[in-house]
Design an enzyme around this catalytic site. Structure first.
Site, PDB file in Angstrom:
ATOM      1  N   ASP A  49       0.848  -1.195   0.000  1.00  0.00           N
ATOM      2  CA  ASP A  49       0.000   0.000   0.000  1.00  0.00           C
ATOM      3  C   ASP A  49       0.880   1.241   0.000  1.00  0.00           C
ATOM      4  O   ASP A  49       2.090   1.164   0.224  1.00  0.00           O
ATOM      5  CB  ASP A  49      -0.957   0.005   1.205  1.00  0.00           C
ATOM      6  N   ASP A  51       1.177   5.257   1.411  1.00  0.00           N
ATOM      7  CA  ASP A  51       0.729   6.279   2.353  1.00  0.00           C
ATOM      8  C   ASP A  51       1.313   7.636   1.944  1.00  0.00           C
ATOM      9  O   ASP A  51       2.463   7.718   1.498  1.00  0.00           O
ATOM     10  CB  ASP A  51       1.169   5.935   3.771  1.00  0.00           C
ATOM     11  N   ASP A 137       7.936   6.099  13.935  1.00  0.00           N
ATOM     12  CA  ASP A 137       8.425   5.106  14.895  1.00  0.00           C
ATOM     13  C   ASP A 137       9.841   4.638  14.599  1.00  0.00           C
ATOM     14  O   ASP A 137      10.739   4.790  15.429  1.00  0.00           O
ATOM     15  CB  ASP A 137       7.445   3.922  14.982  1.00  0.00           C
TER      16      ASP A 137
END
Length: 438
Positions: A49, A51, A137
């Site tokens: 995917d 983002d 992160d």
């Protein structure tokens, strides 16, 4: 990094993601591909995917796309929907501005909020791309690709982490884990998925903070466990979770059974995960229900035996009650949707029915909608435990594929071997009606 330095081409990017970025740029906003898709392209993998990060607010994004919906409470996100493909668009996150509970905060002012454990429960704080990178992160997830000038911005030495094959958190690991304990699971998932090691400082606090996963909503943990175990690296992931003490907060009923790496329970779980990995890597269908049935099987067996001994229940009743109890306890930690819990029960019940093969029962079981799943489950149990269980699984292997004549012979042979199988019921002959006519 310029276009010549990173090698990412627009051909590597989803056309729909390009549409989103072009429209945002055309409206005067910044936009970048970010996170795993950039990392995967740089590593030569095909992203699942795409983002996008931008300085547009969620409401501004929605205003640009009619096919957009806003989701999320902790942090608002925009999903731009193109048929089956969803492009997730996030506003640049900023640093937290904690507000005292007593102070009234204007509705239009975005602030964050933490709970007593340091976990972020509200995080609608917007900022610059530099702040957004610091809020990411892992270092390899803080790389941004721009279609405006075809550059990649690498804020946290993510390319270096890729070259070193190292999973490393941005910032103080303990603080970052407290903000979102799921990052501990993500560290393990990335390490197995990307064939990397977790850096020493990133790994150090995990065992100590593993219990913080108890604060994560059960529904979110269900989605996370699917990513962990249905990625084609399930066995390797499970072993690393066990190494870092992360099985107990996810599967508290299973944890005592896998303390010994050589135990039959551990062998059974590993065998199921190996089979699941093989099916996924061969593009075969798998169901989470089978995996959950395996992870909870030995806790179920033990609980059923205890209930039968303590309450004097029949084996059948104790098994059914234990099934309900074990699933209920597990759903307190990880939500199991009913469509899966029903299949789990079917697989378990078939373990009680498959030994009963006399007469019509064997043929009736072959028509059961979940026979194949129940048989596969029995076969793995037999391969691990051996003995009569393996003989039973092998019998079903031959019976289901046998011709009608062979099946009948197998049932007759079984009756002679068992000796005590149920005998066919004799029909009572009705007395002849008397003729009352004189």
């Amino acid at each position: 990094m310029t276009r010549g330095e990173h090698g990412i081409s627009r051909e590597d990017v989803s056309p729909n993601a390009l549409k989103v970025m072009y429209r945002l740029n055309g409206a005067g906003f910044e936009s970048y591909l970010v996170g795993g898709c950039v990392r995967d392209i740089l590593m030569g993998h095909e992203p699942k995917d795409f983002d996008v990060a931008t300085n547009a607010t969620p409401e501004q994004i929605k205003g640009l796309f009619r096919n957009c919906r806003l989701i999320g409470r902790r942090f608002r996100l925009a999903h731009v929907v193109f048929g089956r493909e969803v492009i997730e668009v996030a506003t640049f996150r900023g640093h937290h501005t904690e507000e005292p509970e007593a102070k009234e905060v204007p509705k239009n002012k975005a602030v964050s909020k933490r709970d007593a454990h340091g976990q972020l429960v509200r995080d609608n704080v917007f900022g610059s791309i530099e702040e957004d990178a610091e809020r990411r992160d892992f270092t390899f997830n803080a790389m941004y690709y721009s279609v405006a000038d075809f550059t990649v911005k690498d804020f946290a030495n993510g390319l270096e982490a890729i070259e070193k094959r190292e999973v490393r958190l941005i910032g103080d690991p303990e603080v970052r884990y407290r903000e979102d304990p799921v990052r501990m699971l993500r560290a393990v998932r990335f390490a197995t998925k990307l064939s990397m090691r977790i850096s020493n400082d990133t790994a150090a606090p995990i065992k100590q903070l593993a219990s913080l996963l108890n604060n994560i909503p059960a529904a979110r943990l269900f989605e996370e466990t699917l990513k962990l175990f249905l990625s084609g690296q399930g066995e390797k992931t499970f072993m690393m979770l066990r190494e870092y003490g992360l099985i107990a907060p996810l599967f508290p009923q299973l944890a005592p059974f896998i303390e010994d790496e050589n135990s039959r329970e551990m062998q059974f779980v590993r065998k199921v995960l190996q089979n699941t990995d093989e099916r996924i890597n061969n593009d075969q269908r798998v169901t989470p229900a089978f995996l959950y049935a395996a992870l909870l099987w030995y806790p179920l067996e033990e609980r059923a035996q205890i209930m039968q001994a303590e309450s004097g229940l029949s084996a059948h009743d104790a098994f059914n009650l234990a099934s309900t109890e074990v699933i209920a306890k597990q759903t307190q930690r990880i939500m199991i949707p009913k469509r899966f819990s029903t299949v789990i029960r079917d697989i378990w019940i078939l373990q009680q029915r498959l030994p009963k093969r006399f007469g019509r029962r064997a043929f009736q079981l072959l028509t059961h909608p979940k026979f194949r799943a129940g048989y596969d489950f029995l076969l793995v149990r037999g391969q691990v435990e051996g003995g009569a269980l393996l003989e039973l699984a092998q019998w079903w292997t031959h019976f289901q594929h046998g011709e009608p004549g062979k099946q009948k012979k197998m049932l007759n042979d079984l009756r002679r071997q068992e000796g005590d199988g149920p005998k066919p019921r004799k029909r009572k002959r009705r007395p002849a009606s008397r003729n009352t006519d004189a």
